[in-house]
Motif scaffolding. Sequence first.
Motif, PDB file in Angstrom:
ATOM      1  N   VAL A   8       0.837  -1.200   0.000  1.00  0.00           N
ATOM      2  CA  VAL A   8       0.000   0.000   0.000  1.00  0.00           C
ATOM      3  C   VAL A   8       0.873   1.251   0.000  1.00  0.00           C
ATOM      4  N   ILE A   9       1.938   1.242   0.801  1.00  0.00           N
ATOM      5  CA  ILE A   9       2.845   2.396   0.871  1.00  0.00           C
ATOM      6  C   ILE A   9       3.502   2.634  -0.478  1.00  0.00           C
ATOM      7  N   GLN A  10       3.894   1.564  -1.149  1.00  0.00           N
ATOM      8  CA  GLN A  10       4.524   1.708  -2.464  1.00  0.00           C
ATOM      9  C   GLN A  10       3.529   2.212  -3.502  1.00  0.00           C
ATOM     10  N   HIS A  11       2.266   1.779  -3.398  1.00  0.00           N
ATOM     11  CA  HIS A  11       1.231   2.297  -4.301  1.00  0.00           C
ATOM     12  C   HIS A  11       1.030   3.792  -4.075  1.00  0.00           C
ATOM     13  N   ILE A  12       1.017   4.212  -2.824  1.00  0.00           N
ATOM     14  CA  ILE A  12       0.858   5.636  -2.517  1.00  0.00           C
ATOM     15  C   ILE A  12       2.048   6.428  -3.034  1.00  0.00           C
ATOM     16  N   GLU A  13       3.242   5.870  -2.898  1.00  0.00           N
ATOM     17  CA  GLU A  13       4.440   6.544  -3.401  1.00  0.00           C
ATOM     18  C   GLU A  13       4.398   6.674  -4.918  1.00  0.00           C
ATOM     19  N   GLU A  14       3.938   5.608  -5.588  1.00  0.00           N
ATOM     20  CA  GLU A  14       3.816   5.665  -7.047  1.00  0.00           C
ATOM     21  C   GLU A  14       2.778   6.709  -7.467  1.00  0.00           C
ATOM     22  N   LEU A  15       1.655   6.761  -6.741  1.00  0.00           N
ATOM     23  CA  LEU A  15       0.625   7.755  -7.039  1.00  0.00           C
ATOM     24  C   LEU A  15       1.167   9.161  -6.841  1.00  0.00           C
ATOM     25  N   ARG A  16       1.965   9.347  -5.789  1.00  0.00           N
ATOM     26  CA  ARG A  16       2.558  10.670  -5.534  1.00  0.00           C
ATOM     27  C   ARG A  16       3.466  11.086  -6.681  1.00  0.00           C
ATOM     28  N   LYS A  17       4.269  10.162  -7.199  1.00  0.00           N
ATOM     29  CA  LYS A  17       5.167  10.479  -8.316  1.00  0.00           C
ATOM     30  C   LYS A  17       4.374  10.851  -9.565  1.00  0.00           C
ATOM     31  N   ARG A  18       3.305  10.123  -9.817  1.00  0.00           N
ATOM     32  CA  ARG A  18       2.505  10.404 -11.017  1.00  0.00           C
ATOM     33  C   ARG A  18       1.778  11.740 -10.883  1.00  0.00           C
ATOM     34  N   LEU A  19       1.294  12.047  -9.693  1.00  0.00           N
ATOM     35  CA  LEU A  19       0.662  13.345  -9.477  1.00  0.00           C
ATOM     36  C   LEU A  19       1.674  14.477  -9.626  1.00  0.00           C
ATOM     37  N   PHE A  20       2.914  14.226  -9.219  1.00  0.00           N
ATOM     38  CA  PHE A  20       3.963  15.239  -9.385  1.00  0.00           C
ATOM     39  C   PHE A  20       4.222  15.503 -10.865  1.00  0.00           C
ATOM     40  N   ILE A  21       4.245  14.441 -11.674  1.00  0.00           N
ATOM     41  CA  ILE A  21       4.435  14.609 -13.121  1.00  0.00           C
ATOM     42  C   ILE A  21       3.290  15.432 -13.711  1.00  0.00           C
ATOM     43  N   VAL A  22       2.056  15.120 -13.295  1.00  0.00           N
ATOM     44  CA  VAL A  22       0.894  15.875 -13.777  1.00  0.00           C
ATOM     45  C   VAL A  22       1.008  17.337 -13.374  1.00  0.00           C
ATOM     46  N   ALA A  23       1.434  17.594 -12.138  1.00  0.00           N
ATOM     47  CA  ALA A  23       1.564  18.975 -11.652  1.00  0.00           C
ATOM     48  C   ALA A  23       2.609  19.743 -12.459  1.00  0.00           C
ATOM     49  N   VAL A  24       3.721  19.079 -12.813  1.00  0.00           N
ATOM     50  CA  VAL A  24       4.766  19.734 -13.607  1.00  0.00           C
ATOM     51  C   VAL A  24       4.228  20.105 -14.990  1.00  0.00           C
ATOM     52  N   PHE A  25       3.551  19.175 -15.639  1.00  0.00           N
ATOM     53  CA  PHE A  25       2.995  19.457 -16.966  1.00  0.00           C
ATOM     54  C   PHE A  25       1.904  20.524 -16.874  1.00  0.00           C
TER      55      PHE A  25
END
Length: 272
Positions: A8-25
Amino acid sequence: MNPKDLTVIQHIEELRKRLFIVAVFFALAMIGSFFVAKPLVKYIQDTGKSYNLELHAFDVTTPLAIYFQVIFLLAFILSSPVLMYQLWAFISPGLREVERKATLSYIPYSFILFIAGLSFSYFLLFPYVMKFMMNLSGELEITQVIGVHEYFSFLFKLTIPFGFLFQLPIVVLFFSRIGLLSPNLLIRIRKYSYFALFVCAALIAPPELGSHLMVSVPLFMLYEVSIMISRVGYKKYLKSEEIRLKEEQEAEQKRQVEEALEQQRRQIEELK
């Protein structure tokens, strides 16, 4: 590591990274939108002049607020393909290979349908509603003094929902492709779906029969198109399920053969 084995922690970390990419774009899209927003605001205002409207700002900060609203909307539209791709990448480990390839191809179509919904509401529905409102004001001898903030707010409330409503065929295709929807189910619930779409049209369109029909009829047509698309997606789902079951049967047969051979080998060794 297999994405399906993530904690679950790794899924949350992956979601955080993807949201960061979306925020940058999204931030990059906002920077680009700064150069597009001003001519777009002027274009929309010029369109308002065709209805003999004089738009007024009743607050000092209104022009700035409208400017940033348009920038935000443009940035959202421009970055939406990245958002959809990151969403797909996050959920794709739970899909089979054939489903991952199929759903990835939905992203450009979803973007096109969003633009089509905005275009339909802006170029067809919005002019009709504005002409109706202006004619009604003339018949009632009411002089309208329209604020530019109210004008843009009315425009956004009328057009943006259509961008999301036009996603209906893609959503139906996706759920049909993974087996959660079937064309038979969509046909059975057609009257309830029509009622829900009719309510949506009532919330979007002004309380006038012509504009209500202009909203309702395209939504009903979208639903019928979605049923046809669902037939295609569901057939592919059934075919992929057939292939999956066949592969599982072959794998089970192979396992049984290997077990039989292993048992036979042990029996031969015991005889020795």
